[in-house]
Design a protein around this motif. Structure first.
Motif, PDB file in Angstrom:
ATOM      1  N   ASP A  39       1.033  -1.468   0.334  1.00 42.83           N
ATOM      2  CA  ASP A  39      -0.036   0.611  -0.016  1.00 42.83           C
ATOM      3  C   ASP A  39       0.996   1.150  -0.053  1.00 42.83           C
ATOM      4  N   ASP A  62       1.406   3.680   2.126  1.00 42.98           N
ATOM      5  CA  ASP A  62       2.466   3.716   3.109  1.00 42.98           C
ATOM      6  C   ASP A  62       4.007   2.085   3.644  1.00 42.98           C
ATOM      7  N   VAL A  90       2.921  -0.868   3.355  1.00 40.98           N
ATOM      8  CA  VAL A  90       2.763  -1.877   4.093  1.00 40.98           C
ATOM      9  C   VAL A  90       2.466  -2.428   3.374  1.00 40.98           C
ATOM     10  N   VAL A 128       0.043  -5.727   2.352  1.00 40.66           N
ATOM     11  CA  VAL A 128      -1.428  -6.277   2.532  1.00 40.66           C
ATOM     12  C   VAL A 128      -1.839  -7.388   1.574  1.00 40.66           C
ATOM     13  N   GLU A 134       5.826 -15.775   0.565  1.00 41.47           N
ATOM     14  CA  GLU A 134       5.658 -16.110   1.477  1.00 41.47           C
ATOM     15  C   GLU A 134       6.940 -17.080   1.969  1.00 41.47           C
ATOM     16  N   LEU A 188       2.664 -10.259   6.316  1.00 42.29           N
ATOM     17  CA  LEU A 188       1.335  -8.879   5.954  1.00 42.29           C
ATOM     18  C   LEU A 188       1.660  -8.118   7.610  1.00 42.29           C
ATOM     19  N   ASP A 189       0.759  -6.519   7.086  1.00 46.39           N
ATOM     20  CA  ASP A 189       0.930  -5.635   8.039  1.00 46.39           C
ATOM     21  C   ASP A 189       2.426  -5.273   7.933  1.00 46.39           C
ATOM     22  N   LYS A 190       3.237  -5.200   7.552  1.00 47.25           N
ATOM     23  CA  LYS A 190       4.606  -5.248   8.352  1.00 47.25           C
ATOM     24  C   LYS A 190       4.462  -4.274   6.908  1.00 47.25           C
ATOM     25  N   THR A 191       5.801  -3.251   7.044  1.00 47.91           N
ATOM     26  CA  THR A 191       6.340  -2.203   6.225  1.00 47.91           C
ATOM     27  C   THR A 191       7.613  -2.961   5.896  1.00 47.91           C
ATOM     28  N   GLN A 210      10.717  -2.784   7.473  1.00 50.87           N
ATOM     29  CA  GLN A 210      10.390  -3.709   9.008  1.00 50.87           C
ATOM     30  C   GLN A 210      10.987  -4.748   8.567  1.00 50.87           C
TER      31      GLN A 210
END
Length: 127
Positions: A33, A35, A37, A39, A46, A57-60, A63
């Motif tokens: 996304d 930012d 991240v 999604v 994976e 998921l949900d990590k930038t 990160q």
């Protein structure tokens, strides 16, 4: 117990949803996304990035790959320029891991989202 019946001749069943099509591809695909991240990550992504730690998921991207992540810069450029950008021989490295090298394409999808498609490169053989 109800048995499913095949569709009558000349009629097709509804195709699987888009996520299912992407999930079964053998090519690693990430959805990012605005930012940076993650999604979306298909199974191939994976598996390729399993050595980067638990879950994507949900990590930038920072990160996962660190503050100076080349993938983050590539995603930003693609989003800002509104065009697909490809780079070859990109190292998948981050804090505590090195997962090899890939060719990668970042393609803007609109509304701030960018798709990352990776092609793992063969590992160099020692001489």
């Amino acid at each position: 117990m109800k048995q499913s019946m095949p569709a009558p001749a000349g009629q097709c069943q509804a195709p699987p949803g888009l996520d299912r099509w992407l999930e079964v591809l053998p090519t690693p695909v990430l959805g990012i996304d605005g930012d940076l991240v993650v999604v979306f990550a298909n199974l191939a992504a994976e598996q390729l990035l399993a050595g980067a730690g638990r879950g994507l998921l949900d990590k930038t991207l920072e990160q996962i790959f660190g503050a100076e992540a080349p993938l983050a810069a590539l995603v930003r450029r693609a989003g800002e320029q509104g065009i697909a950008i490809s780079e070859t021989d990109v190292a998948l490295v981050g804090p505590g891991f090195s997962l090899g090298r890939v060719s990668i394409t970042a393609a803007p999808m609109g509304q701030g989202f960018v798709a990352l498609v990776a092609t793992p490169l063969p590992r160099a053989r020692p001489h």
